[in-house]
Motif scaffolding. Sequence first.
Motif, PDB file in Angstrom:
ATOM      1  N   SER A 175      49.226  52.621  65.774  1.00 21.95           N
ATOM      2  CA  SER A 175      49.263  52.728  67.230  1.00 21.95           C
ATOM      3  C   SER A 175      49.455  54.183  67.624  1.00 21.95           C
ATOM      4  O   SER A 175      50.348  54.860  67.105  1.00 21.95           O
ATOM      5  N   LEU A 176      48.632  54.633  68.547  1.00 21.65           N
ATOM      6  CA  LEU A 176      48.593  56.041  68.925  1.00 21.65           C
ATOM      7  C   LEU A 176      49.104  56.244  70.341  1.00 21.65           C
ATOM      8  O   LEU A 176      48.742  55.511  71.264  1.00 21.65           O
ATOM      9  N   SER A 177      49.931  57.258  70.491  1.00 22.58           N
ATOM     10  CA  SER A 177      50.551  57.581  71.776  1.00 22.58           C
ATOM     11  C   SER A 177      49.951  58.862  72.334  1.00 22.58           C
ATOM     12  O   SER A 177      48.998  59.424  71.783  1.00 22.58           O
ATOM     13  N   GLY A 178      50.557  59.363  73.403  1.00 20.17           N
ATOM     14  CA  GLY A 178      50.106  60.610  74.015  1.00 20.17           C
ATOM     15  C   GLY A 178      50.151  61.805  73.088  1.00 20.17           C
ATOM     16  O   GLY A 178      49.493  62.825  73.364  1.00 20.17           O
ATOM     17  N   ILE A 179      50.889  61.709  71.992  1.00 22.16           N
ATOM     18  CA  ILE A 179      50.943  62.817  71.032  1.00 22.16           C
ATOM     19  C   ILE A 179      49.541  63.208  70.563  1.00 22.16           C
ATOM     20  O   ILE A 179      49.257  64.388  70.325  1.00 22.16           O
ATOM     21  N   VAL A 180      48.655  62.226  70.442  1.00 24.24           N
ATOM     22  CA  VAL A 180      47.315  62.513  69.925  1.00 24.24           C
ATOM     23  C   VAL A 180      46.531  63.425  70.864  1.00 24.24           C
ATOM     24  O   VAL A 180      45.582  64.097  70.437  1.00 24.24           O
ATOM     25  N   THR A 181      46.956  63.521  72.118  1.00 22.15           N
ATOM     26  CA  THR A 181      46.250  64.380  73.081  1.00 22.15           C
ATOM     27  C   THR A 181      46.761  65.813  73.086  1.00 22.15           C
ATOM     28  O   THR A 181      46.121  66.689  73.690  1.00 22.15           O
ATOM     29  N   PHE A 182      47.899  66.072  72.436  1.00 23.04           N
ATOM     30  CA  PHE A 182      48.508  67.394  72.510  1.00 23.04           C
ATOM     31  C   PHE A 182      47.665  68.431  71.752  1.00 23.04           C
ATOM     32  O   PHE A 182      47.064  68.127  70.720  1.00 23.04           O
ATOM     33  N   LYS A 183      47.670  69.653  72.240  1.00 20.14           N
ATOM     34  CA  LYS A 183      46.872  70.703  71.610  1.00 20.14           C
ATOM     35  C   LYS A 183      47.273  70.928  70.152  1.00 20.14           C
ATOM     36  O   LYS A 183      46.426  71.230  69.308  1.00 20.14           O
ATOM     37  N   SER A 185      48.122  68.866  67.976  1.00 17.65           N
ATOM     38  CA  SER A 185      47.976  67.666  67.144  1.00 17.65           C
ATOM     39  C   SER A 185      46.653  67.612  66.380  1.00 17.65           C
ATOM     40  O   SER A 185      46.115  66.533  66.139  1.00 17.65           O
ATOM     41  N   GLU A 186      46.133  68.758  65.978  1.00 16.40           N
ATOM     42  CA  GLU A 186      44.864  68.780  65.248  1.00 16.40           C
ATOM     43  C   GLU A 186      44.943  67.955  63.970  1.00 16.40           C
ATOM     44  O   GLU A 186      44.006  67.213  63.626  1.00 16.40           O
ATOM     45  N   ASP A 187      46.055  68.070  63.237  1.00 20.58           N
ATOM     46  CA  ASP A 187      46.186  67.328  61.977  1.00 20.58           C
ATOM     47  C   ASP A 187      46.195  65.825  62.237  1.00 20.58           C
ATOM     48  O   ASP A 187      45.600  65.050  61.471  1.00 20.58           O
ATOM     49  N   LEU A 188      46.887  65.410  63.300  1.00 22.10           N
ATOM     50  CA  LEU A 188      46.915  63.989  63.627  1.00 22.10           C
ATOM     51  C   LEU A 188      45.519  63.494  63.982  1.00 22.10           C
ATOM     52  O   LEU A 188      45.096  62.423  63.521  1.00 22.10           O
ATOM     53  N   ARG A 189      44.797  64.248  64.781  1.00 18.17           N
ATOM     54  CA  ARG A 189      43.443  63.830  65.157  1.00 18.17           C
ATOM     55  C   ARG A 189      42.528  63.750  63.936  1.00 18.17           C
ATOM     56  O   ARG A 189      41.641  62.877  63.863  1.00 18.17           O
ATOM     57  N   ALA A 190      42.754  64.627  62.953  1.00 18.02           N
ATOM     58  CA  ALA A 190      41.955  64.557  61.721  1.00 18.02           C
ATOM     59  C   ALA A 190      42.230  63.265  60.958  1.00 18.02           C
ATOM     60  O   ALA A 190      41.319  62.671  60.377  1.00 18.02           O
ATOM     61  N   ILE A 191      43.476  62.813  60.986  1.00 17.91           N
ATOM     62  CA  ILE A 191      43.818  61.540  60.342  1.00 17.91           C
ATOM     63  C   ILE A 191      43.213  60.373  61.115  1.00 17.91           C
ATOM     64  O   ILE A 191      42.618  59.455  60.537  1.00 17.91           O
TER      65      ILE A 191
END
Length: 265
Positions: A175-183, A185-191
């Motif tokens: 489950s993904l929260s607003g953290i995924v939108t943060f600048k 959070s490149e590593d998270l978006r890659a996952i």
Amino acid sequence: MLVDSHCHLDFPDFAEELDAVVDRARRAGVGRMVTICTYLSRFDRILAVAERYDDVLCSLGVHPHQAAEEIAGVSVERLVELSKHPKVIGLGETGLDYFYDKSPRDVQQECFRRHIRASLETGLPLIVHTRDADDDTMRIVREEAAGQPVNGLLHCFSSGRQLAEEALDFGFYISLSGIVTFKKSEDLRAIVKDVPLDRILVETDAPYLAPIPFRGKRNEPAYVAHTAACVAGVKGVDEAEMARISTENFFRLFPRAGSAEQAVA
């Protein structure tokens, strides 16, 4: 339609305008909201919010921050009994938080284990909070499962790739929260790019972690649309498709919540 799979509508942040918050979510296309329990001793407050609105469901559990304070009242039997209420669709949030260590780690672990045992007995999915505790989180789930299937999700995922892969291999959702939108959070978006579409849910964790463009403000369920839009971009699908998929995933994981067809009826 969207689902905010994790918010805290019982928190004081919403007390003075809860009707307006729920109405804004509905107008943003949010058809279901799950208000999450963090104190078992305050479950009546959670349930009161869920019973007030047809489109709000709830969970039952103890946050790891509160484990030391609540552990004496947490038993598998009590979790099983309270979870019989039809508004309760999952157990948690439960898990481990070694970043803040607000409760001793052994107490967090024991509280977590009791939730897993209750999940095995009831079939209700686990809503897992984990921070800086990747190895212990999945180890404890595997130990308690002992080969049995356990349904669940990692809420507000912001951990590393190894935990994501282990959780997915076990059958959990992410489950993904607003953290995924943060600048940052490149590593998270890659996952996230590598997480199968059929395992993704979206949430706000409101009143915390408001997504861009609301970062720094109080979060609320209506804003889950911005998180879903970001995830859609990462996954290369349009926003309507992301809404449909994440909603279907929610109802698959939480069968007691009903169905998307019922939600829009």
